[in-house]
Scaffold this active site. Structure first.
Site, mmCIF file in Angstrom:
data_model
loop_
_atom_site.group_PDB
_atom_site.id
_atom_site.type_symbol
_atom_site.label_atom_id
_atom_site.label_comp_id
_atom_site.label_asym_id
_atom_site.label_seq_id
_atom_site.Cartn_x
_atom_site.Cartn_y
_atom_site.Cartn_z
ATOM 1 N N VAL A 131 0.845 -1.204 0.000
ATOM 2 C CA VAL A 131 0.000 0.000 0.000
ATOM 3 C C VAL A 131 0.877 1.249 0.000
ATOM 4 O O VAL A 131 1.700 1.438 0.895
ATOM 5 C CB VAL A 131 -0.938 0.034 1.228
ATOM 6 C CG1 VAL A 131 -1.788 1.292 1.216
ATOM 7 C CG2 VAL A 131 -1.815 -1.208 1.271
ATOM 8 N N LYS A 204 -5.767 -1.677 -2.499
ATOM 9 C CA LYS A 204 -5.071 -0.984 -1.401
ATOM 10 C C LYS A 204 -6.039 -0.471 -0.344
ATOM 11 O O LYS A 204 -5.787 -0.603 0.855
ATOM 12 C CB LYS A 204 -4.240 0.168 -1.983
ATOM 13 C CG LYS A 204 -3.070 -0.312 -2.837
ATOM 14 C CD LYS A 204 -2.466 0.841 -3.643
ATOM 15 C CE LYS A 204 -1.303 0.388 -4.505
ATOM 16 N NZ LYS A 204 -0.901 1.429 -5.485
ATOM 17 N N GLY A 301 7.781 2.603 -7.693
ATOM 18 C CA GLY A 301 9.196 2.737 -8.027
ATOM 19 C C GLY A 301 10.007 1.684 -7.302
ATOM 20 O O GLY A 301 9.660 1.260 -6.201
#
Lengths: 435, 435
Positions: A131, A204, A301
């Site tokens: 999350v 999430k 990322g």
């Protein structure tokens, strides 16, 4: 103390990032933890890649072999998806291995199978990276806010969608054009459905809802509405009225049940959440004692996500030899106290609303529309004629006060049935972010 | 499991809040923790208040008696200050009791005595409430970001000062007027020195610096500059240039040493930190793997601060019977790895700067000033004549690029020595918040 042995499943973006964090920051991590972390075994489709990235680890072709190895204390699952990832996680837990995963889909859809098995086997499953990437929001919900009744959570938790909405607002571009740009920049997948239609955000917010309220995960009950149908006109009108449109994951505990939903949302431009731009994520939590807190950072990322993966590895490593009584429970609440609770159908949620109506530009039209809203117990905060589309058609924007969603749906149906109105009406939910 | 027994020292704002949180949220806390928390003993100047707020707890007049009681597992120190609070905390630790405290002054000034004693006695000292009230920033620094080399922290960590700066900006009022308003609203003490001169923020950034970089606390080395001398003109000029002025606590690791400082700071208005208004707090952390994260919430108040106190009590309660090896170290790093590091003198820090100069409004003046800056290796980002004070005097605002502070001090001395310039020059530091 002897090193903690990690078995790494998957050397994609996050897997490669995790190997990099463990290597780059080995000294700093050991200064904090008091022991070393080492990747003892690695599984990936490419043996060459595995040798290159983890030269000191055993290469294991079959993930089910890796999760059975004596020299693996913690299995780090970074395959993604619900195929082999699910099989490997369940097998790891069967073997009593602890698991760290970034796999929101797996936990949101199969958490009710995974967490009980972990508890039965005295194993831990941690999922900070699942999350909001590198933001330590799971830790905040499970530990930092443990003294509170959590009331609601609203989060910008899909970076792709937030990038697209930011570009649409700043450049006035159409959705389809910005999506192409996002794909060219690598911010959106070739098939972007999962991100732009709210599935990812739904996974999430489902996990955060369970942690906040002590319920089993219930992704099936989560309402999903993405951004692909958003018209840049609505972003412009919202801005003129002092609002920004964000794709929010929202969960809120009400007397009637729990709201659990993902949809584009108007929020006042003065709120911090309205100023979270580009691919960044932020989660706002409202809790009864602490009030409003907000957590901001990179939601995706390689290295930010790996930062969360390795934080979980460090957490588990501290407790690896400890009695299970000392652990923070998986879903924040003790398993015996995780209780199924009603998830409200969308008709029963409470919200305020933005409506855009195209109607004949003649006397009486506004009155008729206002009349329909009044009949359905919807009170109007603002009703603005935004401009004339052509000689005979005007565009009207209505902001409503808070009401139950079925009232709005009934109003829309009745307004669409008016002769003077064109269909369909555009409806976007609004949140003041005060509760 | 049997309840955890808490000995509460002090029933002021935060003490009363802590008792309220433990009572109001007893069920929710027990759902999470799996056992009950109970206040077994309480110490306060007023026995009546103690009986009223904690009717089931033993009233203990002498704090040194409370911290010696068999029926106290965790001592919660909420007296504040460094007198009896210090004596009681040290005695509690000598008795092997765990300690939770909100006392930033005590830890920032005497932490190097307190933490080693706790380690010697196998006791835990937790202090989430000491920094930024209810925001779980200590947990983020100690655990959530444990995989990172932390590079810098910048925080709005004094609500009183932030309220005053927000009002000065929004209303254009003078410092003294807003201070009176803040005092009337209860946001500022009768003697506001501690808040407005940066002491409070200094204690907090000192603690965060130690946690971030693994150093002993070193409050003596922290540079403190408050907001009492801020001219509302500078707030206005900053705004015209796209900046807001905030009182920031800043700590940064550089190759030369650690920067540790509190001062008014221009920050670009687009940054989230610039949009944290009123009494709210926020802390921005820049770390090598996760990048920028930010944590926002109420920095003071009875219930928000108590939320953090009780989170610490819950943390300790989970580990109360566990081996010490399983604990998170006090200052995030293992005691053997907490290393003294150079704190840079202010002359050696790197920053950009806002200068406001009053000078004769005649040809050559700007050139002379620019010449002095060039001689001192200070490069100019912007040099703007803001207006004419009277017939012969103009006001000039200069924004510099990043430079070492001694170069700016030398420049200011040389500019003040020019015949055409009035003294003193106003200097405010700037942060881009990109590193």
């Amino acid at each position: 103390m002897k090193p903690v042995n990690i078995g790494l499943l998957g050397l994609g973006t996050v897997g490669g990032g995790t190997a990099a964090v463990l290597q780059n920051n080995a000294a700093e991590i050991s200064r904090r933890l008091g022991r070393n972390l080492r990747i003892s075994a690695v599984c990936d489709l490419s043996a060459e890649k595995a040798k290159e990235i983890c030269p000191d680890a055993a290469f294991v072709k079959n993930p089910l072999d890796l999760v059975a190895r004596e020299d693996v204390d913690i299995v780090v699952e970074l395959f993604g998806g619900t195929g082999i990832a699910k099989e490997a996680v369940l097998a790891a837990l069967q073997n009593g291995k602890h698991v760290v995963t970034a796999n929101k889909k797996l936990l949101a859809e199969y958490g009710n199978e995974i967490f009980p098995l972990a508890e039965e086997k005295n194993a831990v499953v941690q999922f900070e990276a699942a999350v909001a990437g590198g933001i330590p929001i799971i830790k905040a919900l499970r530990e930092g806010l443990a003294a509170n009744n959590i009331k609601s959570i609203a989060g910008i938790i899909n970076g792709t969608s937030n990038f697209i909405l930011t570009e649409m607002r700043e450049k006035g571009s159409a959705f389809a054009d910005v999506l192409k740009e996002a794909q060219a920049l690598g911010y959106a997948e070739a098939d972007p459905t999962f991100d732009i239609e709210g599935h990812d955000a739904g996974h999430k917010i489902t996990l955060m809802s369970a942690l906040a309220f002590g319920t089993p995960v219930n992704f099936q009950a989560c309402y999903l509405e993405g951004i692909s149908k958003l018209d840049s006109r609505d972003i412009k009108y919202a801005e003129e009225l002092g609002y920004r449109i964000k794709l929010l994951g929202i969960t809120r505990k009400t007397a009637k049940g729990i709201e659990l939903r993902v949809h584009p949302t108007l929020i006042p431009e003065s709120r911090l959440l309205a100023n979270v731009n580009g691919v960044m994520n932020a989660v706002r939590v409202n809790a009864d004692m602490v009030g409003e807190t907000l957590y901001y950072g990179a939601g995706a990322g390689a290295l930010p996500t790996a930062s969360a993966v390795v934080a979980d590895i460090i957490d588990i490593s501290r407790l690896i030899d400890a009695d299970t009584a000392h652990r923070v429970p998986h879903l924040a609440f003790q398993p015996a106290h995780v209780e199924a609770q009603t998830i409200l159908p969308m008709d029963e949620i409470t919200s305020s609303y933005y409506l855009r109506v195209q109607a004949e530009d003649k006397p009486g039209t506004l009155g008729k529309i206002a009349g329909v809203l009044a009949q359905n117990n919807v009170s109007i905060e603002a009703l603005i004629q935004k401009g004339v589309i052509d000689k005979t058609t005007a565009e009207i924007v209505i902001l409503t006060h808070s009401t139950v969603e079925k009232n709005i749906k009934a109003s829309i149906a009745a307004i669409e049935a008016l002769d003077c109105v064109e269909t369909p009406i555009t409806m976007i939910r609004m949140e003041s972010l005060h509760d």
